[in-house]
Scaffold this motif. Sequence first.
Motif, PDB file in Angstrom:
ATOM      1  N   PRO A  34       0.810  -1.291   0.335  1.00  0.00           N
ATOM      2  CA  PRO A  34      -0.177   0.156   0.071  1.00  0.00           C
ATOM      3  C   PRO A  34       1.226   0.998   0.048  1.00  0.00           C
ATOM      4  O   PRO A  34      -0.078   2.310   0.446  1.00  0.00           O
ATOM      5  N   ARG A  35       2.270   1.043   0.919  1.00  0.00           N
ATOM      6  CA  ARG A  35       3.150   2.200   0.406  1.00  0.00           C
ATOM      7  C   ARG A  35       3.258   2.999  -0.547  1.00  0.00           C
ATOM      8  O   ARG A  35       3.740   3.786  -1.501  1.00  0.00           O
ATOM      9  N   LYS A  36       3.488   1.969  -1.842  1.00  0.00           N
ATOM     10  CA  LYS A  36       3.974   2.079  -2.928  1.00  0.00           C
ATOM     11  C   LYS A  36       2.370   2.395  -3.705  1.00  0.00           C
ATOM     12  O   LYS A  36       3.141   3.608  -4.454  1.00  0.00           O
ATOM     13  N   ILE A  37       1.562   2.099  -3.645  1.00  0.00           N
ATOM     14  CA  ILE A  37       0.750   2.556  -4.088  1.00  0.00           C
ATOM     15  C   ILE A  37      -0.329   4.223  -3.758  1.00  0.00           C
ATOM     16  O   ILE A  37      -0.528   5.100  -4.296  1.00  0.00           O
ATOM     17  N   GLU A  38       0.570   4.713  -2.577  1.00  0.00           N
ATOM     18  CA  GLU A  38       0.313   5.441  -1.771  1.00  0.00           C
ATOM     19  C   GLU A  38       1.007   6.471  -2.481  1.00  0.00           C
ATOM     20  O   GLU A  38       0.513   7.652  -2.601  1.00  0.00           O
ATOM     21  N   ALA A  39       1.877   6.262  -2.505  1.00  0.00           N
ATOM     22  CA  ALA A  39       3.346   7.061  -2.747  1.00  0.00           C
ATOM     23  C   ALA A  39       3.105   7.819  -4.553  1.00  0.00           C
ATOM     24  O   ALA A  39       2.771   9.092  -4.933  1.00  0.00           O
ATOM     25  N   LEU A  40       2.563   6.866  -5.313  1.00  0.00           N
ATOM     26  CA  LEU A  40       2.030   6.905  -6.707  1.00  0.00           C
ATOM     27  C   LEU A  40       0.958   7.975  -7.225  1.00  0.00           C
ATOM     28  O   LEU A  40       0.647   8.077  -7.939  1.00  0.00           O
ATOM     29  N   SER A  41      -0.028   7.427  -6.268  1.00  0.00           N
ATOM     30  CA  SER A  41      -1.601   7.795  -6.449  1.00  0.00           C
ATOM     31  C   SER A  41      -0.994   9.797  -5.789  1.00  0.00           C
ATOM     32  O   SER A  41      -1.547  10.625  -6.166  1.00  0.00           O
ATOM     33  N   ARG A  42       0.178   9.881  -5.659  1.00  0.00           N
ATOM     34  CA  ARG A  42       0.616  11.038  -5.059  1.00  0.00           C
ATOM     35  C   ARG A  42       1.018  11.601  -6.366  1.00  0.00           C
ATOM     36  O   ARG A  42       1.049  13.188  -6.177  1.00  0.00           O
ATOM     37  N   GLY A  43       1.709  10.918  -7.234  1.00  0.00           N
ATOM     38  CA  GLY A  43       2.442  11.428  -8.050  1.00  0.00           C
ATOM     39  C   GLY A  43       4.075  11.410  -7.597  1.00  0.00           C
ATOM     40  O   GLY A  43       5.149  12.373  -8.030  1.00  0.00           O
ATOM     41  N   GLU A  44       4.884  10.025  -6.811  1.00  0.00           N
ATOM     42  CA  GLU A  44       5.582  11.013  -6.110  1.00  0.00           C
ATOM     43  C   GLU A  44       6.520   9.245  -6.918  1.00  0.00           C
ATOM     44  O   GLU A  44       5.939   8.674  -6.954  1.00  0.00           O
ATOM     45  N   SER A  45       7.885   9.300  -7.049  1.00  0.00           N
ATOM     46  CA  SER A  45       8.056   8.559  -6.892  1.00  0.00           C
ATOM     47  C   SER A  45       9.334   7.433  -5.995  1.00  0.00           C
ATOM     48  O   SER A  45      10.044   8.200  -5.456  1.00  0.00           O
ATOM     49  N   TYR A  46       9.163   6.383  -5.548  1.00  0.00           N
ATOM     50  CA  TYR A  46       9.998   5.973  -4.691  1.00  0.00           C
ATOM     51  C   TYR A  46      11.780   5.207  -5.565  1.00  0.00           C
ATOM     52  O   TYR A  46      12.052   4.437  -4.397  1.00  0.00           O
ATOM     53  N   ILE A  47      12.001   5.289  -6.491  1.00  0.00           N
ATOM     54  CA  ILE A  47      13.051   5.484  -7.179  1.00  0.00           C
ATOM     55  C   ILE A  47      13.653   5.862  -7.539  1.00  0.00           C
ATOM     56  O   ILE A  47      12.933   7.007  -8.567  1.00  0.00           O
ATOM     57  N   LYS A  48      14.915   6.140  -7.559  1.00  0.00           N
ATOM     58  CA  LYS A  48      15.457   7.698  -7.728  1.00  0.00           C
ATOM     59  C   LYS A  48      15.843   7.785  -9.187  1.00  0.00           C
ATOM     60  O   LYS A  48      15.304   8.177 -10.143  1.00  0.00           O
ATOM     61  N   HIS A  49      15.293   6.835  -9.612  1.00  0.00           N
ATOM     62  CA  HIS A  49      16.603   6.649 -11.924  1.00  0.00           C
ATOM     63  C   HIS A  49      15.328   7.262 -12.364  1.00  0.00           C
ATOM     64  O   HIS A  49      15.795   7.347 -13.790  1.00  0.00           O
ATOM     65  N   ILE A  50      14.392   6.871 -12.015  1.00  0.00           N
ATOM     66  CA  ILE A  50      12.751   7.384 -12.393  1.00  0.00           C
ATOM     67  C   ILE A  50      12.294   8.575 -12.939  1.00  0.00           C
ATOM     68  O   ILE A  50      11.795   9.553 -13.159  1.00  0.00           O
ATOM     69  N   GLY A  51      12.689   9.069 -11.079  1.00  0.00           N
ATOM     70  CA  GLY A  51      11.676  10.701 -11.067  1.00  0.00           C
ATOM     71  C   GLY A  51      10.454  10.811 -11.134  1.00  0.00           C
ATOM     72  O   GLY A  51       9.308   9.915 -11.503  1.00  0.00           O
ATOM     73  N   THR A  52      10.425  12.170 -10.268  1.00  0.00           N
ATOM     74  CA  THR A  52       9.051  11.975 -10.062  1.00  0.00           C
ATOM     75  C   THR A  52       7.972  12.580 -10.860  1.00  0.00           C
ATOM     76  O   THR A  52       6.761  12.494 -11.089  1.00  0.00           O
ATOM     77  N   GLU A  53       8.996  13.337 -11.383  1.00  0.00           N
ATOM     78  CA  GLU A  53       8.319  14.360 -12.564  1.00  0.00           C
ATOM     79  C   GLU A  53       7.945  12.985 -13.899  1.00  0.00           C
ATOM     80  O   GLU A  53       6.479  13.222 -13.774  1.00  0.00           O
ATOM     81  N   ARG A  54       8.307  11.817 -13.889  1.00  0.00           N
ATOM     82  CA  ARG A  54       7.126  10.858 -14.755  1.00  0.00           C
ATOM     83  C   ARG A  54       6.045  10.463 -14.405  1.00  0.00           C
ATOM     84  O   ARG A  54       5.354  10.504 -14.835  1.00  0.00           O
ATOM     85  N   VAL A  55       6.190  10.036 -13.150  1.00  0.00           N
ATOM     86  CA  VAL A  55       5.171   9.824 -12.258  1.00  0.00           C
ATOM     87  C   VAL A  55       4.257  10.603 -11.608  1.00  0.00           C
ATOM     88  O   VAL A  55       2.651  10.393 -12.436  1.00  0.00           O
ATOM     89  N   ALA A  56       4.593  11.568 -11.950  1.00  0.00           N
ATOM     90  CA  ALA A  56       3.437  13.043 -11.758  1.00  0.00           C
ATOM     91  C   ALA A  56       2.864  13.251 -13.590  1.00  0.00           C
ATOM     92  O   ALA A  56       1.772  13.502 -13.076  1.00  0.00           O
ATOM     93  N   ALA A  57       3.530  12.527 -13.782  1.00  0.00           N
ATOM     94  CA  ALA A  57       2.926  13.517 -15.649  1.00  0.00           C
ATOM     95  C   ALA A  57       1.662  12.235 -15.877  1.00  0.00           C
ATOM     96  O   ALA A  57       0.628  12.326 -16.295  1.00  0.00           O
ATOM     97  N   ALA A  58       1.742  10.930 -15.017  1.00  0.00           N
ATOM     98  CA  ALA A  58       1.190   9.857 -15.538  1.00  0.00           C
ATOM     99  C   ALA A  58       0.002  10.129 -14.743  1.00  0.00           C
ATOM    100  O   ALA A  58      -1.004   9.955 -15.766  1.00  0.00           O
ATOM    101  N   ILE A  59      -0.034  10.811 -13.481  1.00  0.00           N
ATOM    102  CA  ILE A  59      -1.057  10.578 -12.817  1.00  0.00           C
ATOM    103  C   ILE A  59      -2.269  11.552 -13.455  1.00  0.00           C
ATOM    104  O   ILE A  59      -3.073  11.708 -13.145  1.00  0.00           O
TER     105      ILE A  59
END
Length: 440
Positions: free
Chosen positions: A46-71
Amino acid sequence: MLGQLSSKIASRTATVGVVGQGYVGLPLALVFREAGFPVIGLDLDPRKIEALSRGESYIKHIGTERVAAAIASGRFQPTSDFGRLAECDAILICVPTPLGPHREPDNSAIHATARQIRERLREGQLVVLESTTYPGTTDEEVLPILRESGLECPRDFLLAFSPEREDPGRRDFTTRTIPKVVGGVNPASTEAAAALYGAALERVVPVSSARVAESAKLLENVFRSVNIALVNELKMLFGRMGIDLWEVIRAAETKPFGFMPFYPGPGLGGHCIPLDPFYLSWKAAEHGEWARFIELAGEINTRMPRFVVDRLADALNLDGKPLLGSRVLVLGLAYKANIDDDRESPSYEILELLQEHGARADYCDPYFPATRKGRKHDLGLRSVPCTPETFAGYDAILVATAHDTFKDRALYRDVPLVVDTRNLIASLPAGPGPRRLVKA
């Protein structure tokens, strides 16, 4: 059925479900979203799902901006609700495949995921296994579970294997540009899987069967494991002879053909090379064969953390200090440089061995403020500051990971001893410190 799925793939209306949102599943989900597909990312954590739903990345080389754009696009939906598998036209399985305590394959996560899919399996779906495993898993283990639904392949659904080829932190190749091998349990499944990946990735390499695709992944990692074991063994041999292996490798790689450089280290890390070869050796025994090269390479690579600690103890002895009671700082918890991935990292075993020998062991790694509890380790340590003043307080520093952060000679100006497993210090410009350097 294949025609309907192909039409959805071509129009980017096929919903892609990715089970497992870790180092393999998350970048794959993002690539399909960026190619225009609606994507559902499923994970039990659930921690991963919560972070992704907030547009956050927990993997440094992927980058939060990519996740945020996807959300923000509305076309990437992270969830722990496996009931949503029924919505997916394609389901990609990216779950862990660890080894058990006796180096036996543990496919329990694959089986559990297959059973989850079986409960929602419907006509027209494509299922692709990406988790690394031994040849025959897709045909002999996943297919029978899915057929318990009463549906048949390829009449009602399609099934293939496509090995993941992620290399965290790599910049010259990405999920989208690394060629994708695809092999189905039948020709129709191969065709459908190739069409799906071809719509999001630059190059797809179809092969004749799922078994060939499974075997290709194992060959890639067996090749690396055996060659790394070779240079690790040569490191121990040449060390006894007073020969610098790193210089030997530099000389050998000047040959423009017939040689490929591999480099020694403190042991193998990452989810692939320390584990995958043993999947093949285990399967070989089932067929009455003994994979001697694989087992020997595994034996050599597995013993490297102990070799490194022994070298450290010998080096401390020359300073008149026993390992017992000495303050030792291990540089790097990640299994390779400049990434926040500590899966199967030899640094954990090195730290445990140091503690077992009575050393006062700490670590420094800017990517890991604290050690993470895993299947085999629970050290409960926190990273110390990366400063010359901190480093000077230790009797010895052991370089386990060549992070760029550590490539500053000033850090070692007051350090009495550095035991370097990565040739990091020797690669730095000349300058003060450490007082003594030992390669291990």
